[in-house]
Design a protein around this motif. Structure first.
Motif, PDB file in Angstrom:
ATOM      1  N   VAL A 278       0.822  -1.213   0.000  1.00  0.00           N
ATOM      2  CA  VAL A 278       0.000   0.000   0.000  1.00  0.00           C
ATOM      3  C   VAL A 278       0.853   1.258   0.000  1.00  0.00           C
ATOM      4  CG1 VAL A 278      -2.056  -0.994   1.030  1.00  0.00           C
ATOM      5  CG2 VAL A 278      -0.223  -0.220   2.495  1.00  0.00           C
ATOM      6  N   GLN A 279       0.323   2.273  -0.663  1.00  0.00           N
ATOM      7  CA  GLN A 279       1.033   3.552  -0.753  1.00  0.00           C
ATOM      8  C   GLN A 279       0.814   4.398   0.493  1.00  0.00           C
ATOM      9  OE1 GLN A 279      -0.138   6.883  -3.673  1.00  0.00           O
ATOM     10  NE2 GLN A 279       1.450   5.771  -4.775  1.00  0.00           N
ATOM     11  N   ASN A 280      -0.365   4.312   1.067  1.00  0.00           N
ATOM     12  CA  ASN A 280      -0.731   5.155   2.215  1.00  0.00           C
ATOM     13  C   ASN A 280      -1.282   4.298   3.352  1.00  0.00           C
ATOM     14  OD1 ASN A 280      -2.876   4.559   0.459  1.00  0.00           O
ATOM     15  ND2 ASN A 280      -4.135   6.172   1.349  1.00  0.00           N
ATOM     16  N   PRO A 281      -0.472   3.392   3.912  1.00  0.00           N
ATOM     17  CA  PRO A 281      -0.975   2.456   4.924  1.00  0.00           C
ATOM     18  C   PRO A 281      -1.322   3.143   6.237  1.00  0.00           C
ATOM     19  CG  PRO A 281       1.397   2.350   4.820  1.00  0.00           C
ATOM     20  CD  PRO A 281       0.986   3.251   3.705  1.00  0.00           C
ATOM     21  N   SER A 282      -2.113   2.438   7.032  1.00  0.00           N
ATOM     22  CA  SER A 282      -2.435   2.888   8.383  1.00  0.00           C
ATOM     23  C   SER A 282      -1.916   1.817   9.341  1.00  0.00           C
ATOM     24  CB  SER A 282      -3.949   3.079   8.537  1.00  0.00           C
ATOM     25  OG  SER A 282      -4.270   3.508   9.841  1.00  0.00           O
ATOM     26  N   TYR A 283      -0.631   1.899   9.654  1.00  0.00           N
ATOM     27  CA  TYR A 283      -0.014   0.885  10.500  1.00  0.00           C
ATOM     28  C   TYR A 283      -0.156   1.254  11.977  1.00  0.00           C
ATOM     29  CZ  TYR A 283       2.399  -0.674   6.230  1.00  0.00           C
ATOM     30  OH  TYR A 283       2.697  -1.129   4.975  1.00  0.00           O
ATOM     31  N   PRO A 284      -0.627   0.339  12.818  1.00  0.00           N
ATOM     32  CA  PRO A 284      -0.728   0.636  14.242  1.00  0.00           C
ATOM     33  C   PRO A 284       0.638   0.747  14.905  1.00  0.00           C
ATOM     34  CG  PRO A 284      -1.280  -1.661  13.828  1.00  0.00           C
ATOM     35  CD  PRO A 284      -1.153  -0.999  12.488  1.00  0.00           C
ATOM     36  N   ILE A 285       1.645   0.078  14.317  1.00  0.00           N
ATOM     37  CA  ILE A 285       3.000   0.100  14.859  1.00  0.00           C
ATOM     38  C   ILE A 285       3.973   0.377  13.727  1.00  0.00           C
ATOM     39  CG2 ILE A 285       4.798  -1.242  16.021  1.00  0.00           C
ATOM     40  CD1 ILE A 285       2.571  -2.943  17.243  1.00  0.00           C
ATOM     41  N   VAL A 286       4.935   1.264  13.967  1.00  0.00           N
ATOM     42  CA  VAL A 286       5.960   1.582  12.971  1.00  0.00           C
ATOM     43  C   VAL A 286       7.327   1.241  13.555  1.00  0.00           C
ATOM     44  CG1 VAL A 286       7.086   3.459  11.699  1.00  0.00           C
ATOM     45  CG2 VAL A 286       4.593   3.389  11.863  1.00  0.00           C
ATOM     46  N   ASP A 287       8.156   0.575  12.744  1.00  0.00           N
ATOM     47  CA  ASP A 287       9.504   0.202  13.171  1.00  0.00           C
ATOM     48  C   ASP A 287      10.446   0.395  11.984  1.00  0.00           C
ATOM     49  OD1 ASP A 287      11.839  -0.878  14.100  1.00  0.00           O
ATOM     50  OD2 ASP A 287      10.948  -2.715  14.887  1.00  0.00           O
ATOM     51  N   ASN A 288      11.063   1.559  11.919  1.00  0.00           N
ATOM     52  CA  ASN A 288      11.936   1.887  10.787  1.00  0.00           C
ATOM     53  C   ASN A 288      13.178   1.005  10.725  1.00  0.00           C
ATOM     54  OD1 ASN A 288      10.536   4.232   9.566  1.00  0.00           O
ATOM     55  ND2 ASN A 288      10.894   5.174  11.559  1.00  0.00           N
ATOM     56  N   SER A 289      13.536   0.371  11.826  1.00  0.00           N
ATOM     57  CA  SER A 289      14.747  -0.459  11.846  1.00  0.00           C
ATOM     58  C   SER A 289      14.624  -1.674  10.927  1.00  0.00           C
ATOM     59  CB  SER A 289      15.057  -0.923  13.276  1.00  0.00           C
ATOM     60  OG  SER A 289      14.120  -1.889  13.723  1.00  0.00           O
ATOM     61  N   LEU A 290      13.392  -2.083  10.599  1.00  0.00           N
ATOM     62  CA  LEU A 290      13.198  -3.264   9.750  1.00  0.00           C
ATOM     63  C   LEU A 290      13.552  -2.999   8.288  1.00  0.00           C
ATOM     64  CD1 LEU A 290       9.815  -4.640  11.175  1.00  0.00           C
ATOM     65  CD2 LEU A 290      12.130  -5.445  11.663  1.00  0.00           C
ATOM     66  N   GLU A 291      13.647  -1.743   7.907  1.00  0.00           N
ATOM     67  CA  GLU A 291      13.922  -1.410   6.503  1.00  0.00           C
ATOM     68  C   GLU A 291      15.299  -1.908   6.060  1.00  0.00           C
ATOM     69  OE1 GLU A 291      13.184   2.811   6.410  1.00  0.00           O
ATOM     70  OE2 GLU A 291      11.089   2.487   5.817  1.00  0.00           O
ATOM     71  N   LYS A 292      16.180  -2.130   7.014  1.00  0.00           N
ATOM     72  CA  LYS A 292      17.531  -2.587   6.653  1.00  0.00           C
ATOM     73  C   LYS A 292      17.528  -3.986   6.061  1.00  0.00           C
ATOM     74  CE  LYS A 292      18.853  -4.665  11.076  1.00  0.00           C
ATOM     75  NZ  LYS A 292      17.466  -4.836  11.535  1.00  0.00           N
ATOM     76  N   ASP A 293      16.457  -4.762   6.301  1.00  0.00           N
ATOM     77  CA  ASP A 293      16.379  -6.126   5.779  1.00  0.00           C
ATOM     78  C   ASP A 293      15.859  -6.199   4.348  1.00  0.00           C
ATOM     79  OD1 ASP A 293      17.433  -7.497   7.915  1.00  0.00           O
ATOM     80  OD2 ASP A 293      15.518  -7.766   8.925  1.00  0.00           O
ATOM     81  N   ILE A 294      15.415  -5.084   3.802  1.00  0.00           N
ATOM     82  CA  ILE A 294      14.914  -5.090   2.419  1.00  0.00           C
ATOM     83  C   ILE A 294      16.108  -5.163   1.463  1.00  0.00           C
ATOM     84  CG2 ILE A 294      13.591  -3.822   0.682  1.00  0.00           C
ATOM     85  CD1 ILE A 294      12.131  -2.428   2.976  1.00  0.00           C
ATOM     86  N   PRO A 295      16.156  -6.160   0.581  1.00  0.00           N
ATOM     87  CA  PRO A 295      17.279  -6.267  -0.357  1.00  0.00           C
ATOM     88  C   PRO A 295      17.408  -5.027  -1.241  1.00  0.00           C
ATOM     89  CG  PRO A 295      15.964  -8.273  -0.350  1.00  0.00           C
ATOM     90  CD  PRO A 295      15.190  -7.253   0.422  1.00  0.00           C
ATOM     91  N   LYS A 296      18.632  -4.722  -1.616  1.00  0.00           N
ATOM     92  CA  LYS A 296      18.883  -3.554  -2.463  1.00  0.00           C
ATOM     93  C   LYS A 296      18.286  -3.762  -3.862  1.00  0.00           C
ATOM     94  CE  LYS A 296      23.147  -2.079  -0.161  1.00  0.00           C
ATOM     95  NZ  LYS A 296      24.609  -1.829  -0.311  1.00  0.00           N
ATOM     96  N   GLU A 297      17.791  -2.683  -4.410  1.00  0.00           N
ATOM     97  CA  GLU A 297      17.267  -2.641  -5.782  1.00  0.00           C
ATOM     98  C   GLU A 297      16.081  -3.563  -6.007  1.00  0.00           C
ATOM     99  OE1 GLU A 297      20.553  -3.324  -8.399  1.00  0.00           O
ATOM    100  OE2 GLU A 297      21.655  -1.557  -7.710  1.00  0.00           O
TER     101      GLU A 297
END
Length: 425
Positions: free
Chosen positions: A41-60
């Motif tokens: 989703v482009q505009n999610p409504s997440y009850p919890i946000v954890d920016n630290s998880l973004e590091k696990d997204i593979p590059k490109e």
């Protein structure tokens, strides 16, 4: 190289357990010749946000996004209370809250993300016609995501895997929803159609597999798991006799027996009263706080709000023992909370309150990682807490777990990858 399109509502920066499963599969897919494409989703409504998880997204990695209309944002405005409940249902709703629960249950089927179905199908049909995708994968809840997969399957006859992180009509709170007979029938019909049409169905536990296999004989259990990045970290244990619960504790998960047991132990044993600390990390229901207050346990209980995933791991490893509680609901036997697997690598004794013949108990027995106490067995619960405390006082509190490697996220991803290759042969 096989290419898969993964449809998921939860994606970083979403926090909580819902995002972990497919984020970790995606992290390791390329090791097994799978190139993932994410649709979210482009505009999610997440009850919890954890920016630290973004590091696990593979590059490109390719991430496709489309906007969603979320009626919950409107409904919650009218029904919102100063004291919010932990979980889907408020345990003590206002008059307007009861109206909103009725509307959500009967007019937004299978869930309030239903308005994402039509625009997603329209967008993804165009994408799939010009991009070679070997398999599409939908993961729910929300189960509206599965209906996107169902429509794409019908219209394009693509290979489709439906992944159930939680059950649909057997989910812990389904029996509490104020559903009309017609609404219940619609849920069961949609669930059955998804199960029948999917080429493969993934589930997280064997109880769900047994139930779903009555409809589709291509059901495979792929549990949740743990990731290796925290496996070898050394953390000094708490000086107190700490028992730590991590995650949501809603009304169904409120361990009334535990409050009674701790209250009695604190009264009967001065040393225990001085040493014991129960840590509840994450959102808790008002009924949980009421139970703590009723038994005057404020001095022995510490409430800690949501913290980052990295911090969660640290708390787990520092705790003298870990507490795991399954919802006391009709479907309890099949509930496997995602935190069990990271509890395993903390290598601390696990004390669980759950069905002794359930999926969770089976995992603890196979790994020798802890003890399961039945919901109403207060005598056994008190005895086990005292046993753990005795070991703590002797500085001998430890666990000799085994066979936990099978739950490594990389090993689980290998199993999913093999299923994808089988499906495309």
């Amino acid at each position: 190289m096989k290419k898969v399109l993964i449809l998921t509502y939860y994606w970083p920066p979403a926090g909580g357990s819902g995002v972990q499963r497919w984020l970790k599969f995606v992290k390791y897919f390329r090791n097994f010749g799978i190139e993932p494409v994410i649709y979210t989703v482009q505009n999610p409504s997440y009850p919890i946000v954890d920016n630290s998880l973004e590091k696990d997204i593979p590059k490109e990695i390719e991430v496709l996004k489309q906007p969603i209309f979320e009626p919950n944002n409107v409904l919650n405005f009218f029904g919102k209370k100063k004291t919010e409940s932990a979980g889907f249902l408020n345990s003590n709703p206002t008059f307007f809250g009861r109206i909103i629960q009725y509307i959500r249950a009967n007019y937004f089927i299978p869930d309030a993300r239903k308005f994402w179905i039509h625009p997603s199908v329209k967008y993804l049909k165009k994408y799939l016609l010009v991009n070679k995708i070997d398999t599409i994968i939908t993961t729910g809840p929300p189960h509206s995501v599965h209906l996107i997969g169902l429509k794409l399957k019908k219209e394009l006859n693509c290979k489709w895997i439906a992944d159930f992180r939680d059950p649909w009509t057997e989910i812990d709170y389904f029996h509490q929803l104020p559903l009309t007979k017609k609404a219940k029938e619609k849920h069961f019909l949609l669930e059955t159609e998804v199960l029948k049409k999917a080429d493969k169905v993934l589930v997280v536990g064997d109880t769900m597999k047994i139930n779903f296999s009555k409809i589709n004989n291509n059901v495979v259990t792929i549990t949740n798991g743990y990731d290796s990045e925290f496996e070898d970290e050394k953390v000094a244990l708490d000086s107190n006799f700490t028992l730590t619960h991590i995650g949501l504790m809603n009304a169904d998960r409120n361990p009334k027996m535990l409050w009674e047991a701790i209250s009695e132990l604190v009264t009967e044993n001065r040393g225990f009263a001085k040493d014991f600390k129960l840590k509840l990390i994450g959102k808790v229901d008002v009924t949980v706080i009421a139970g703590i207050d009723k038994f005057e346990l404020q001095e022995n209980v510490e409430l800690i709000n949501y913290v980052s995933h990295n911090k969660v791991i640290e708390y787990q490893k520092k705790s003298q023992a870990l507490l795991l509680i399954v919802n006391n609901v009709p479907s309890a036997k099949g509930i496997i909370t995602g935190k069990i697997f990271e509890y395993l690598i903390a290598k601390r004794p696990i004390l669980a309150i759950a069905p002794t013949n359930g999926d969770l108990a089976s995992i603890l027995r196979k790994t020798n990682a802890g003890t399961v106490i039945a919901f109403e067995d207060k005598v056994m619960l008190k005895q086990k807490i005292l046993d753990l405390y005795s070991q703590y006082k002797k500085r001998e509190l430890k666990v000799n777990s085994k066979n936990i490697e099978q739950y490594h996220r990389k090993q689980l991803t290998k199993k999913v990858s093999e299923l994808i290759y089988q499906l495309s042969e």
